[in-house]
Design an enzyme around this catalytic site. Structure first.
Site, mmCIF file in Angstrom:
data_model
loop_
_atom_site.group_PDB
_atom_site.id
_atom_site.type_symbol
_atom_site.label_atom_id
_atom_site.label_comp_id
_atom_site.label_asym_id
_atom_site.label_seq_id
_atom_site.Cartn_x
_atom_site.Cartn_y
_atom_site.Cartn_z
ATOM 1 N N HIS A 55 92.547 75.669 149.676
ATOM 2 C CA HIS A 55 93.287 76.603 150.527
ATOM 3 C C HIS A 55 92.550 77.925 150.466
ATOM 4 O O HIS A 55 92.480 78.564 149.413
ATOM 5 C CB HIS A 55 94.729 76.766 150.050
ATOM 6 C CG HIS A 55 95.587 75.576 150.363
ATOM 7 N ND1 HIS A 55 96.548 75.112 149.500
ATOM 8 C CD2 HIS A 55 95.627 74.764 151.449
ATOM 9 C CE1 HIS A 55 97.146 74.054 150.041
ATOM 10 N NE2 HIS A 55 96.603 73.828 151.222
ATOM 11 N N GLU A 67 93.364 81.462 148.711
ATOM 12 C CA GLU A 67 93.626 81.514 147.266
ATOM 13 C C GLU A 67 92.364 81.936 146.522
ATOM 14 O O GLU A 67 91.779 81.174 145.745
ATOM 15 C CB GLU A 67 94.188 80.149 146.831
ATOM 16 C CG GLU A 67 95.519 79.871 147.554
ATOM 17 C CD GLU A 67 96.031 78.431 147.498
ATOM 18 O OE1 GLU A 67 95.441 77.595 146.778
ATOM 19 O OE2 GLU A 67 97.028 78.155 148.191
ATOM 20 N N ARG A 97 94.999 79.738 155.491
ATOM 21 C CA ARG A 97 95.142 78.693 154.471
ATOM 22 C C ARG A 97 94.427 77.396 154.821
ATOM 23 O O ARG A 97 93.841 76.732 153.960
ATOM 24 C CB ARG A 97 96.640 78.430 154.312
ATOM 25 C CG ARG A 97 97.058 77.175 153.561
ATOM 26 C CD ARG A 97 98.582 77.060 153.632
ATOM 27 N NE ARG A 97 99.098 75.787 153.189
ATOM 28 C CZ ARG A 97 99.459 75.503 151.931
ATOM 29 N NH1 ARG A 97 99.323 76.411 150.983
ATOM 30 N NH2 ARG A 97 99.940 74.314 151.608
ATOM 31 N N HIS A 139 94.653 75.596 142.782
ATOM 32 C CA HIS A 139 95.274 76.443 143.796
ATOM 33 C C HIS A 139 95.767 77.731 143.162
ATOM 34 O O HIS A 139 95.708 77.908 141.954
ATOM 35 C CB HIS A 139 96.502 75.727 144.378
ATOM 36 C CG HIS A 139 96.186 74.506 145.180
ATOM 37 N ND1 HIS A 139 96.311 74.443 146.552
ATOM 38 C CD2 HIS A 139 95.757 73.283 144.802
ATOM 39 C CE1 HIS A 139 95.980 73.240 146.973
ATOM 40 N NE2 HIS A 139 95.639 72.504 145.939
ATOM 41 N N GLU A 153 98.283 75.810 139.720
ATOM 42 C CA GLU A 153 98.549 77.007 140.516
ATOM 43 C C GLU A 153 98.272 78.164 139.570
ATOM 44 O O GLU A 153 98.940 78.320 138.548
ATOM 45 C CB GLU A 153 100.016 77.055 140.977
ATOM 46 C CG GLU A 153 100.412 75.971 141.974
ATOM 47 C CD GLU A 153 100.035 76.325 143.419
ATOM 48 O OE1 GLU A 153 99.496 77.434 143.644
ATOM 49 O OE2 GLU A 153 100.278 75.480 144.302
#
Lengths: 233, 429
Positions: free
Chosen positions: B189, B192, B247, B316, B390
């Protein structure tokens, strides 16, 4: 999909409800020098309520982003009710935080900030706070916090069990003519909703003074690309 | 709204006011407090006034855009000592303006800081600035330098092309042939940014620690490591050139004016299910079919043809979580207990460095239902140790994480990755 009874405090159902409580906390106690962020959810449970809707009971800690990493955590408890209505309506929050009035006063900074910008000649205007690289000047920090608090009014209103909002950035701030001794600021903010991953743009007009705190006078959803048709909810 | 005044009389008054407020010019060393104003004249009379203003040499004004016509903005650099006078003049004559640059010295300081970082085009990966965000060209140069400096250990594989024909580069760290492999990807993405930045740091870390850190050395003596730093290069280029919040991929969607597919909803695992969208104008649009995106297909083909990947980690940001399958179904993964324990251990390692709190669990219970996700597919292919990270933070800066957090983020994440790699090494299957 939704669970009732005790909830895993670190998982999303509890976290989304806690975030709603945070938005509520910030609308009431946020300022150019105080924005609260969620530190940890300790306990959470949920139950359906008779009138239709789900009520979450939460026990969580928050920290003040304004005081940097040195700030102590505040313990809070909240009831968050997500109503079940045909059209979306805002969640209802009851919140209690310990020692809220014992945290370090920011009255001095607030006064200095107010005096500096309430002058009729003041015409603050800036974009992209922070910028693409996460940079934000010292001068812009209180404006970012004000935007974050003002955005909390919108995020609170727009929240449901299926959303989890943060403010992604302040696209612009433009000072308007002061009115009734309130700083008047027009913000365009980008909100990020986690479940849908959408970036949602809102323009809003907010007032602030040390006495009256933050008030949001107008909000307007703005399409981000020519092909977006209507707002969520 | 506001009555126009006869501009001759106001002109005279205006200039008098200016002269009355004039302060002697000092020699300038810095630009502190200087501003750039954007003025919007609403009629010819105001343009005339602004032209008069521009002739007041003692004010030291510099018009970046001269007053020409009321339909065009007038931009003027105002030194600090003249600011008060100019503002009063504008207010008095009810001429609207905005402050474009609040403090020129601040801006110069910021630019100076950025420029210092880029002052030398790095000639080696030791010169490279790990504490800044870089663009695609810089990252691709970094990769080539790393390979050139460590050709016994690192090679670059091109596993495919993006929609816009950018190479999909993967760094292979290998000390021998026919080894099982471990895969990391960052930047699937594009917005990020802390993930690609961390990927660069991981690459350097591997070459630095091989031969020095016994655990990593042992891992690399038995496994290959594959690292795709910019997994979505078209999206990444777009975040630099047009929209920092982009994204998805950049492939157009037929029958729609909206561009792009969410590469983390495009995999053939529960494809089309809840937690992904059928609307091309949304951020979680799954695409017309599974693996329709070349960026995804390239990895699918690589994984299948390699056949011996034993761990797969897709990275991510944001929200500080370590997640394992599944996202598309609430049926627990067969290896859930082991994956959960390993996640717990990895997070404990991560937290030990800077006390950063992470949450862990399966995707569907911890973050949300998401179908067509990367690690659900890799897990179903038999890659048991499939995880998604994440990274920082939890929403304060979100995607716009300040660059001074790149290295702390990479350092702590590396400890978790080492825990996963070590467990993989110690539990062959």
């Amino acid at each position: 999909m939704a669970s009732t009874g005790d909830l895993e405090p670190t998982h999303y159902p509890a976290r989304r409800a806690a975030q709603v409580a945070l938005h509520y906390l910030n609308t009431h106690h946020g300022s150019p020098f105080r924005v609260f962020g969620l530190q940890q959810v300790h306990k959470a449970s949920a139950e359906d309520v008779a009138a239709g809707g789900r009520k979450y009971k939460l026990d969580f800690s928050v920290t003040d982003w304004g005081s940097g990493s040195a700030g102590p955590a505040l313990r809070c408890s909240a009831d968050v009710l997500f109503p079940r209505t045909e059209r979306h309506s805002a969640p209802e929050v009851q919140l209690h935080c310990e020692a809220l009035h014992q945290i370090n006063s920011t009255a001095q900074e607030e006064d200095a900030f107010y005096q500096k910008y309430i002058s009729p000649d003041s015409t603050v205007s800036a974009r992209d706070i922070p910028d693409s690289f996460g940079n934000m000047s010292e001068e812009m920090q209180p404006f970012w916090r004000l935007a974050r608090v003002a955005a909390s009014f919108i995020m609170l209103r727009e929240s449901s069990e299926n959303t989890e909002f943060n403010m992604a950035k302040v696209a612009s701030v433009t000072q308007q003519e002061s009115s009734e001794e309130q700083l008047m600021l027009e913000f365009v903010v980008l909100l990020h909703d986690f479940p849908s991953q959408e970036i949602v743009q809102w323009k809003l007009l907010a007032s602030w003074s040390p006495d009256r705190g933050v008030r949001v006078l107008q909000t307007e959803w703005q399409p981000r690309c020519p092909h977006a048709t209507k707002p969520p909810n | 709204m506001i009555l126009a005044r006869k501009f001759y009389s106001s002109k005279m008054k205006g200039l008098l006011v200016l002269t009355a407020l004039f302060v002697a010019v000092f020699g300038k060393k810095t630009f502190e407090g200087d501003q750039v104003l954007r003025i919007t004249a609403k009629n010819e009379a105001q343009i005339f006034l602004l032209k008069e203003l521009s002739e007041q040499e003692h004010l030291g004004l510099d018009f970046w855009r001269e007053p020409v016509h009321e339909s065009l903005p007038v931009d003027v650099y105002v030194p600090f000592h003249s600011l008060q006078a100019v503002r009063v003049f504008l207010r008095y004559n009810q001429i609207q303006y905005n402050v474009m640059i609040m403090d020129v010295q601040d801006l110069l300081d910021d630019e100076e800081r950025e420029m210092v970082k880029y002052r030398t085009i790095p000639r080696s990966t030791d010169d490279f600035v790990y504490t800044a965000y870089h663009d695609l060209n810089s990252i691709y140069s970094f990769m080539d330098m790393l390979v050139a400096e460590n050709s016994n250990l690192v090679s670059k594989i091109v596993i495919g092309q993006s929609y816009e024909n950018r190479p999909l580069n993967v760094l292979k760290f290998s000390t021998g042939a026919n080894r099982p492999g471990i895969w990391f990807d960052t930047g699937i993405h594009s917005r990020e940014w802390v993930t690609q930045a961390s990927g660069i740091w991981f690459a350097k870390k591997i070459v630095t620690d091989y031969g020095r850190d016994p655990v990593l050395t042992d891992i690399l003596n038995n496994y290959d490591i594959f690292l795709e730093i910019v997994t979505n290069p078209d999206g990444f280029a777009y975040t630099h050139s047009r929209d920092r919040m982009w994204r998805k991929t950049r492939k157009p969607n037929s029958g729609s004016s909206c561009v792009g597919v969410d590469p983390n909803r495009n995999w053939d695992a529960g494809f089309g299910g809840g937690g992904s969208s059928s609307n091309p104008c949304t951020e979680t649009y799954r695409g017309p079919s599974a693996h329709s995106e070349p960026e995804v297909k390239a990895i699918v083909d690589f994984v299948k043809s390699h056949g011996k990947l034993k761990a797969f980690v897709s990275i991510h940001s944001y929200s500080q979580m370590l997640l394992y399958p599944y996202g598309y179904t609430s049926t627990p993964a067969k290896d859930k207990a082991e994956l959960h324990e390993l996640a717990k251990k990895a997070i404990a390692s991560l937290q030990s460095l800077y006390n950063t709190r992470y949450t862990y669990g399966s995707i569907i219970t911890t973050i949300y239902q998401a179908s067509g996700g990367t690690i659900d597919w890799t897990y179903n292919q038999g890659i048991k140790y499939s995880y998604t990270f994440e990274l920082r933070d939890t929403g304060r800066y979100g995607f716009l994480l300040p660059a001074d957090q790149i290295i702390p983020t990479a350092e702590e994440t590396w400890l978790a990755l080492m825990a996963i790699m070590e467990h993989t090494r110690n539990n062959p299957y």
